[in-house]
Design a protein around this motif. Structure first.
Motif, PDB file in Angstrom:
ATOM      1  N   ALA A 145     -61.872  42.061  31.001  1.00  0.00           N
ATOM      2  CA  ALA A 145     -61.772  41.353  29.717  1.00  0.00           C
ATOM      3  C   ALA A 145     -61.072  40.005  29.898  1.00  0.00           C
ATOM      4  CB  ALA A 145     -61.019  42.213  28.709  1.00  0.00           C
ATOM      5  N   ILE A 146     -60.012  39.981  30.683  1.00  0.00           N
ATOM      6  CA  ILE A 146     -59.260  38.735  30.911  1.00  0.00           C
ATOM      7  C   ILE A 146     -60.146  37.712  31.634  1.00  0.00           C
ATOM      8  CG2 ILE A 146     -57.336  37.753  32.225  1.00  0.00           C
ATOM      9  CD1 ILE A 146     -55.717  40.296  31.409  1.00  0.00           C
ATOM     10  N   GLU A 147     -60.939  38.190  32.609  1.00  0.00           N
ATOM     11  CA  GLU A 147     -61.827  37.267  33.337  1.00  0.00           C
ATOM     12  C   GLU A 147     -62.887  36.663  32.411  1.00  0.00           C
ATOM     13  OE1 GLU A 147     -63.534  38.439  37.056  1.00  0.00           O
ATOM     14  OE2 GLU A 147     -61.595  38.998  37.914  1.00  0.00           O
ATOM     15  N   PHE A 148     -63.503  37.481  31.569  1.00  0.00           N
ATOM     16  CA  PHE A 148     -64.488  36.945  30.620  1.00  0.00           C
ATOM     17  C   PHE A 148     -63.811  35.990  29.632  1.00  0.00           C
ATOM     18  CE2 PHE A 148     -67.533  40.438  31.722  1.00  0.00           C
ATOM     19  CZ  PHE A 148     -68.642  39.631  31.941  1.00  0.00           C
ATOM     20  N   ASN A 149     -62.624  36.357  29.177  1.00  0.00           N
ATOM     21  CA  ASN A 149     -61.901  35.533  28.203  1.00  0.00           C
ATOM     22  C   ASN A 149     -61.561  34.159  28.776  1.00  0.00           C
ATOM     23  OD1 ASN A 149     -60.825  35.680  25.467  1.00  0.00           O
ATOM     24  ND2 ASN A 149     -58.819  35.410  26.418  1.00  0.00           N
ATOM     25  N   ALA A 150     -61.186  34.128  30.050  1.00  0.00           N
ATOM     26  CA  ALA A 150     -60.815  32.870  30.699  1.00  0.00           C
ATOM     27  C   ALA A 150     -62.006  31.915  30.796  1.00  0.00           C
ATOM     28  CB  ALA A 150     -60.247  33.151  32.090  1.00  0.00           C
ATOM     29  N   ARG A 182     -64.562  31.846  28.494  1.00  0.00           N
ATOM     30  CA  ARG A 182     -65.284  31.824  27.205  1.00  0.00           C
ATOM     31  C   ARG A 182     -65.759  30.432  26.823  1.00  0.00           C
ATOM     32  NH1 ARG A 182     -59.936  32.248  26.173  1.00  0.00           N
ATOM     33  NH2 ARG A 182     -59.036  30.879  24.580  1.00  0.00           N
ATOM     34  N   ASP A 183     -64.987  29.369  27.121  1.00  0.00           N
ATOM     35  CA  ASP A 183     -65.427  28.007  26.784  1.00  0.00           C
ATOM     36  C   ASP A 183     -66.665  27.619  27.588  1.00  0.00           C
ATOM     37  OD1 ASP A 183     -63.404  27.740  24.923  1.00  0.00           O
ATOM     38  OD2 ASP A 183     -62.030  26.728  26.309  1.00  0.00           O
ATOM     39  N   LYS A 184     -66.705  28.024  28.851  1.00  0.00           N
ATOM     40  CA  LYS A 184     -67.875  27.726  29.687  1.00  0.00           C
ATOM     41  C   LYS A 184     -69.098  28.511  29.213  1.00  0.00           C
ATOM     42  CE  LYS A 184     -65.362  26.282  33.793  1.00  0.00           C
ATOM     43  NZ  LYS A 184     -65.100  26.493  35.231  1.00  0.00           N
ATOM     44  N   PHE A 185     -68.878  29.752  28.783  1.00  0.00           N
ATOM     45  CA  PHE A 185     -69.989  30.529  28.216  1.00  0.00           C
ATOM     46  C   PHE A 185     -70.489  29.863  26.936  1.00  0.00           C
ATOM     47  CE2 PHE A 185     -68.589  34.120  30.915  1.00  0.00           C
ATOM     48  CZ  PHE A 185     -69.819  34.581  31.363  1.00  0.00           C
ATOM     49  N   ALA A 186     -69.555  29.364  26.115  1.00  0.00           N
ATOM     50  CA  ALA A 186     -69.934  28.688  24.864  1.00  0.00           C
ATOM     51  C   ALA A 186     -70.771  27.444  25.163  1.00  0.00           C
ATOM     52  CB  ALA A 186     -68.699  28.321  24.060  1.00  0.00           C
ATOM     53  N   LYS A 187     -70.409  26.684  26.211  1.00  0.00           N
ATOM     54  CA  LYS A 187     -71.185  25.491  26.599  1.00  0.00           C
ATOM     55  C   LYS A 187     -72.582  25.883  27.052  1.00  0.00           C
ATOM     56  CE  LYS A 187     -67.431  22.404  27.891  1.00  0.00           C
ATOM     57  NZ  LYS A 187     -66.672  21.797  29.002  1.00  0.00           N
ATOM     58  N   ALA A 188     -72.705  27.103  27.612  1.00  0.00           N
ATOM     59  CA  ALA A 188     -74.012  27.605  28.060  1.00  0.00           C
ATOM     60  C   ALA A 188     -74.745  28.303  26.916  1.00  0.00           C
ATOM     61  CB  ALA A 188     -73.826  28.559  29.235  1.00  0.00           C
ATOM     62  N   LYS A 189     -74.227  28.128  25.677  1.00  0.00           N
ATOM     63  CA  LYS A 189     -74.825  28.738  24.481  1.00  0.00           C
ATOM     64  C   LYS A 189     -74.998  30.249  24.648  1.00  0.00           C
ATOM     65  CE  LYS A 189     -77.273  24.641  22.803  1.00  0.00           C
ATOM     66  NZ  LYS A 189     -76.635  23.639  23.610  1.00  0.00           N
ATOM     67  N   THR A 190     -73.926  30.883  25.138  1.00  0.00           N
ATOM     68  CA  THR A 190     -73.946  32.317  25.421  1.00  0.00           C
ATOM     69  C   THR A 190     -72.750  32.999  24.771  1.00  0.00           C
ATOM     70  OG1 THR A 190     -74.976  31.823  27.562  1.00  0.00           O
ATOM     71  CG2 THR A 190     -74.068  34.030  27.283  1.00  0.00           C
ATOM     72  N   ALA A 191     -73.038  33.982  23.931  1.00  0.00           N
ATOM     73  CA  ALA A 191     -71.980  34.779  23.303  1.00  0.00           C
ATOM     74  C   ALA A 191     -71.575  35.911  24.251  1.00  0.00           C
ATOM     75  CB  ALA A 191     -72.470  35.362  21.985  1.00  0.00           C
ATOM     76  N   ILE A 192     -70.347  36.388  24.082  1.00  0.00           N
ATOM     77  CA  ILE A 192     -69.850  37.522  24.867  1.00  0.00           C
ATOM     78  C   ILE A 192     -69.480  38.640  23.899  1.00  0.00           C
ATOM     79  CG2 ILE A 192     -68.085  38.349  26.488  1.00  0.00           C
ATOM     80  CD1 ILE A 192     -67.527  35.356  27.149  1.00  0.00           C
ATOM     81  N   VAL A 193     -69.927  39.848  24.194  1.00  0.00           N
ATOM     82  CA  VAL A 193     -69.516  41.031  23.434  1.00  0.00           C
ATOM     83  C   VAL A 193     -69.200  42.135  24.442  1.00  0.00           C
ATOM     84  CG1 VAL A 193     -70.222  42.854  21.811  1.00  0.00           C
ATOM     85  CG2 VAL A 193     -70.894  40.482  21.379  1.00  0.00           C
ATOM     86  N   GLY A 194     -68.014  42.732  24.311  1.00  0.00           N
ATOM     87  CA  GLY A 194     -67.661  43.902  25.104  1.00  0.00           C
ATOM     88  C   GLY A 194     -67.908  45.151  24.274  1.00  0.00           C
TER      89      GLY A 194
END
Length: 195
Positions: free
Chosen positions: A90-95, A97-109
């Motif tokens: 979870a911490i790795e995905f959270n760190a 999250r801004d890069k995922f947002a730039k890639a237009k990608t949501a994260i859900v655990g």
């Protein structure tokens, strides 16, 4: 000459006689066992449509595949809130999250933990992405991640750590199963950026 009829004397041991079968001991009824887990009917692969879901999330929100339509989605499945591997993941995905947002990608655990457990977990580690609660395990089963596991010779049902990258079209773009946590979020990010 008269012949004598052959006679047999019963032997003292009477070994040829059938003895009555011993009475079966009254057995205690066996404890009810959970039915054997069925293998997933379909193992999801790249190009398959992602199974629809609508589940409660932290903070009282409803998380659904349709609600995230038009965006790429990283849907990662983990066994339990606030355990060592799940916290690191979870911490790795959270760190990132801004890069995922730039890639237009949501994260859900997603895990079988309750919403209350998710709320505590998110607050404790300041997680800025939603966690879905699948206490019925229907979505976990639909994605083929509710599986039989074994520890110290004991078999039990649990969540296989797995991640699905779902395209904006709702189809599975990439699947990671039996995930090893270190570096995994970075690998998923690269795949999301390339999609």
């Amino acid at each position: 000459m008269a012949t004598k009829a052959a006679t047999t004397k019963p032997s003292a041991s009477k070994s040829t006689e059938k003895k009555p079968a011993p009475k079966a001991k009254a057995e205690k009824p066996a404890p009810a066992k959970a039915p054997a887990p069925a293998a997933p009917a379909v193992v999801l692969a790249e190009g398959d449509p992602a199974p629809a879901f609508s589940l409660p999330g932290a903070g009282g929100a409803t998380l659904s595949l349709s609600g995230l339509a038009g965006k790429k989605l990283v849907l990662y499945f983990y066994p339990k809130d606030d355990t060592s591997g799940c916290t690191k993941e979870a911490i790795e995905f959270n760190a990132l999250r801004d890069k995922f947002a730039k890639a237009k990608t949501a994260i859900v655990g997603m895990s079988p933990d309750s919403v209350k457990s998710h709320d505590k977990f998110r607050e404790k580690y300041e997680l800025a992405f939603p966690l879905a609660s699948d206490e019925t395990k229907e979505t976990l089963a639909a994605f083929g991640v509710w599986v039989e596991k074994s520890m110290y010779g004991r078999k039990y049902m649990g969540v296989e750590r797995a991640t699905f990258l779902i395209g904006a079209d709702g189809k599975i773009a990439k699947v990671w199963r039996k995930v090893k946590v270190p570096g995994h979020a970075e690998e998923v990010l690269k795949a999301a950026e390339a999609l």
